[in-house]
Design a protein around this motif. Structure first.
Motif, PDB file in Angstrom:
ATOM      1  N   CYS A 140       0.736   4.162  -2.125  1.00 16.28           N
ATOM      2  CA  CYS A 140       1.328   5.096  -1.159  1.00 16.28           C
ATOM      3  C   CYS A 140       2.666   5.609  -1.688  1.00 16.28           C
ATOM      4  O   CYS A 140       3.339   4.940  -2.470  1.00 16.28           O
ATOM      5  N   ASN A 184       0.488   3.783   6.452  1.00 19.30           N
ATOM      6  CA  ASN A 184       0.938   2.569   5.773  1.00 19.30           C
ATOM      7  C   ASN A 184       2.394   2.261   6.122  1.00 19.30           C
ATOM      8  O   ASN A 184       3.203   3.161   6.323  1.00 19.30           O
ATOM      9  N   GLN A 243      -5.428   4.265   0.043  1.00 19.51           N
ATOM     10  CA  GLN A 243      -4.340   3.907  -0.866  1.00 19.51           C
ATOM     11  C   GLN A 243      -4.209   2.414  -1.131  1.00 19.51           C
ATOM     12  O   GLN A 243      -3.243   1.975  -1.754  1.00 19.51           O
TER      13      GLN A 243
END
Length: 201
Positions: free
Chosen positions: A75, A165, A110
């Motif tokens: 990420c 995230n 990711q």
């Protein structure tokens, strides 16, 4: 050409709208399994698996301040978050802070690797010393029970679903979820809140 004519305000509005649509989707995806009758009364009621597949009871963390984070290796927020999480952990681990990291591949794919791959990235590349747990889903019908509980205790803007995230939940020494932070909130901006909870009796 019309993209070039968008003002900053319009761009921000579009981003907010996208987050809102995603949040509403995840809110309804989670709803059928969010009955209060099915949820434990405390974070200490959960047993989870670490990255090696071993069972870990969260009751082991009674009396500690917890920062629970869904992490990803690829990420745009990865480098800065791992760096700052490491700073916090090194500074406060002996005062009662524990950081619990949960890999998740639901946002942009990711975190695609196996648990072994994730451990290699987190512990070797990013030098993480805090616990890394089994890869989980944090939204939808297969959301891990711990995250259903966290979301039920502290909802987010535009619905309870995890937006991306590095969403962060702060838990006090009594196992109460006291705050939730957006993915873009850097760990060091949480430091004062952590200090306050560590100093609380």
């Amino acid at each position: 050409m019309w993209l070039k004519s968008l003002t900053t305000a319009n761009s921000v509005a579009i981003v907010v709208l996208v987050f809102a649509v995603v949040a509403v989707f995840y809110h309804y995806a989670d709803s059928p399994t969010m009955s209060g009758d099915e949820l434990p009364s405390s974070i200490y009621d959960f047993t989870i698996k670490d990255i090696r597949g071993n069972d870990v009871s969260l009751s082991e963390y009674k009396g500690k301040v917890l920062l629970i984070v869904n992490v990803a290796s690829q990420c745009g927020l990865t480098n800065s978050n791992y760096k700052e999480l490491n700073v916090l952990y090194e500074k406060y681990k002996n005062q009662g802070l524990e950081i619990l990291a949960f890999p998740c591949n639901q946002f942009g794919g990711q975190e695609p690797g196996s648990n072994e791959d994730i451990q290699e990235v987190a512990c070797t590349r990013f030098k993480a010393e805090f616990p890394i747990f089994d890869k989980v889903e944090v939204n939808g019908k297969n959301s891990t029970p711990l995250y259903k509980f966290l979301k039920s205790q502290k909802g987010g803007y535009f619905g309870d679903g995890i937006k991306w995230n590095f969403t962060k939940f702060l838990v006090d020494k009594n196992g109460k979820v006291v705050e939730r932070y957006a993915p873009t909130t850097s760990p060091l901006k949480i430091e004062k809140d952590i200090q306050n909870l560590l100093q609380a009796s």
